[in-house]
Design an enzyme around this catalytic site. Structure first.
Site, short mmCIF file in Angstrom:
data_model
loop_
_atom_site.label_atom_id
_atom_site.label_comp_id
_atom_site.label_asym_id
_atom_site.label_seq_id
_atom_site.Cartn_x
_atom_site.Cartn_y
_atom_site.Cartn_z
CG ASN A 8 15.49 -58.72 6.04
OD1 ASN A 8 15.51 -59.93 5.90
ND2 ASN A 8 16.25 -57.91 5.32
CG ASN A 10 17.92 -64.21 5.70
OD1 ASN A 10 18.23 -64.15 4.53
ND2 ASN A 10 18.72 -64.74 6.62
CD GLU A 36 17.74 -60.74 2.75
OE1 GLU A 36 18.71 -61.40 2.36
OE2 GLU A 36 17.75 -60.06 3.79
CG ASP A 149 17.77 -54.43 5.92
OD1 ASP A 149 18.52 -53.55 6.34
OD2 ASP A 149 18.17 -55.58 5.63
CG ASN A 151 21.48 -53.60 4.43
OD1 ASN A 151 21.95 -54.31 5.30
ND2 ASN A 151 20.73 -54.07 3.44
CG ASP A 246 19.60 -62.28 9.10
OD1 ASP A 246 18.45 -62.04 8.68
OD2 ASP A 246 20.61 -62.14 8.39
CG HIS A 247 16.85 -58.36 9.61
ND1 HIS A 247 17.21 -57.04 9.46
CD2 HIS A 247 17.58 -59.05 8.70
CE1 HIS A 247 18.12 -56.93 8.52
NE2 HIS A 247 18.37 -58.14 8.03
#
Length: 255
Positions: A8, A10, A36, A149, A151, A246-247
């Site tokens: 991911n 981001n 993302e 991801d 989630n 952030d991943h």
């Protein structure tokens, strides 16, 4: 030995400035699934579309700066499917399927419900639609690896502060049960967990506080695969030496 990475980003532009594509070039992966993108087609540079000669296929969200998925592959796919047939969620750019012989590689970005009740309801709608799709996909009889991801942290081992998150999106009982059904009823395999049962194997960290430094994280990025190819998995790695997002990228090698 196929090597498959899920990451991911981001934001593909942000990840690029942080060195993601330089790192990716050194990995020599056969397939790289990204989520993302936060980009539309006009934002995609030649490096983003075909880094290092990879073939890239993408699903862009209609909303600018939002969602988006992609699959990079060393070889050109025999078939590409963009979206999984849901007008609501296909508009959000959440699914790319690429077929290579008898192998299907999918990049998926499941919705987050953490921003509020409205998005949690959307997440539940996605789950209701995606489970039958996963069943139909499994029934095709192909070897499938779905990276992305999701989630959702499936079990208590999959997040640091599980006791304090039992009523929060990403660790709700309904979400966890949905993941259990994917593995126990539909017949997919959580490849990472099959290889590494250790605690604190997280792939995402909040930007709040010192979550990353203290490894107060969640495991919400997965390789979800059919049993045949899952049984061929030999190594798994979460890459944390550099922070592209952030991943953290999740890499699994299949014999």
């Amino acid at each position: 030995m196929p090597k498959i990475i899920s990451a991911n980003l981001n934001g593909i532009r942000s990840a690029n400035t942080k060195g993601f594509f330089k790192w990716m070039a050194l990995q020599d992966a056969d397939f790289v699934c990204v989520q993302e993108l936060k980009a539309q087609a006009p934002d995609m540079t030649p490096e983003f579309l075909n880094p290092g000669g990879y073939h890239g296929h993408f699903h862009y969200a209609e909303k600018k700066g939002y969602s988006g998925t992609g699959v990079y592959s060393k070889i050109a796919p025999d078939r590409v499917v963009i979206g999984f047939g849901s007008p609501e969620f296909d508009a959000e750019g959440r699914y790319v399927r690429c077929d290579f012989g008898n192998l299907t590689v999918i990049s998926v970005y499941c919705p987050s419900g953490s921003s509020g009740p409205e998005r949690q309801e959307a997440k539940f709608r996605f789950m209701d639609l995606f489970l039958p799709h996963l069943q139909a996909l499994h029934a095709e009889g192909r070897e499938v690896v779905i990276c992305g991801d999701w989630n959702i942290a499936h079990k208590e081992i999959d997040l640091k502060n599980w006791k304090g998150n039992k009523k929060n999106s990403g660790f709700l009982p309904e979400e966890r049960e949905w993941m259990t059904r994917i593995f126990d009823e539909v017949g997919y395999v959580d490849v990472h967990r099959g290889l590494d049962p250790r605690e604190e194997q997280y792939t995402w960290w909040s930007n709040r506080g010192q979550a990353y430094a203290k490894n107060v994280g969640w495991r919400i990025d997965y390789h979800v695969a059919t049993p045949g190819i899952a049984a061929k998995a030999t190594t798994v790695a979460i890459y944390k030496e550099e922070k592209f997002s952030d991943h953290a990228p999740l890499t699994i090698t299949y014999a």
